[in-house]
Design an enzyme around this catalytic site. Structure first.
Site, PDB file in Angstrom:
ATOM      1  N   HIS A 184       0.851  -1.190   0.000  1.00  0.00           N
ATOM      2  CA  HIS A 184       0.000   0.000   0.000  1.00  0.00           C
ATOM      3  C   HIS A 184       0.888   1.242   0.000  1.00  0.00           C
ATOM      4  CE1 HIS A 184      -3.985  -1.770   1.683  1.00  0.00           C
ATOM      5  NE2 HIS A 184      -3.319  -2.686   1.009  1.00  0.00           N
ATOM      6  N   GLU A 209       0.808   3.910   1.851  1.00  0.00           N
ATOM      7  CA  GLU A 209       1.220   4.334   3.187  1.00  0.00           C
ATOM      8  C   GLU A 209       2.336   3.456   3.744  1.00  0.00           C
ATOM      9  OE1 GLU A 209      -3.395   4.742   3.203  1.00  0.00           O
ATOM     10  OE2 GLU A 209      -1.880   3.539   2.169  1.00  0.00           O
ATOM     11  N   CYS A 254      -6.734   2.198   5.166  1.00  0.00           N
ATOM     12  CA  CYS A 254      -7.413   0.965   5.576  1.00  0.00           C
ATOM     13  C   CYS A 254      -6.986   0.613   7.008  1.00  0.00           C
ATOM     14  CB  CYS A 254      -7.042  -0.169   4.630  1.00  0.00           C
ATOM     15  SG  CYS A 254      -5.313  -0.713   4.798  1.00  0.00           S
ATOM     16  N   CYS A 285      -3.065   0.019   7.289  1.00  0.00           N
ATOM     17  CA  CYS A 285      -2.278   1.248   7.224  1.00  0.00           C
ATOM     18  C   CYS A 285      -2.550   2.144   8.427  1.00  0.00           C
ATOM     19  CB  CYS A 285      -2.553   1.973   5.914  1.00  0.00           C
ATOM     20  SG  CYS A 285      -1.965   1.030   4.480  1.00  0.00           S
TER      21      CYS A 285
END
Length: 165
Positions: free
Chosen positions: A53, A55, A83, A86
């Site tokens: 991801h 992040e 999410c 993260c």
């Protein structure tokens, strides 16, 4: 342009990199003392990695840059609400502030479904700012998913799937 818009534009540049790879266009930058110390964009399909991801990549790079897992005093800018994974990593990294572009009502854990970032039960809470350049962030995602649906429809039609017509 205020400081949050300046850095959100940098996060949008990262999201465009994901878009060009055919990934969901999410971008992130982490700022410390007025300098970007971590950048990331979504690469889950490209890397075949659940953890890829925007992040998570930016946190890893920022930690490497400053030589510590603690990112106190840092602000994370992300084009889409984080999410659960993260958000948890942001709290664990002790990031001071998160600035979000658009909210994610299906999977967001910075205020939509849950608010892991500001839970008083944790030993660290994050200051949250929502809706910075929201229109630009949302539009990129909307365009991406429209194009993806059209592409999938065309692929089905090319394969002779009558229901795609």
């Amino acid at each position: 342009m205020d400081i949050h818009e300046k850095y959100m534009k940098e996060a949008l540049k990262q999201a465009k990199k994901a878009y060009l790879l055919g990934e969901v266009p999410i971008g992130c930058v982490i700022v410390y003392d007025g300098k970007i110390i971590g950048r990331g964009y979504n690469r889950r399909n490209t890397d075949k990695n659940t953890l890829a991801h925007a992040e998570m990549t930016a946190i890893r790079k920022a930690s490497s840059k400053i030589g510590d897992w603690r990112l106190e005093g840092c602000t994370l800018y992300v084009t889409l609400e984080p999410c659960q994974m993260c958000s948890g990593a942001i709290v664990q990294a002790r990031i001071t502030e998160v600035v979000m572009g658009s909210m994610n009502p299906k999977a967001g854990c910075g205020g939509s479904i849950l608010n892991i970032l500001e839970m008083p039960q944790f030993n660290h809470q994050v200051k949250v700012t929502r809706g910075v350049l929201e229109e630009e962030c949302s539009q990129m995602l909307t365009t991406f998913f429209k194009e993806l649906r059209l592409q999938n429809k065309m692929e089905k039609a090319a394969c002779g799937d009558i229901s795609a017509k």
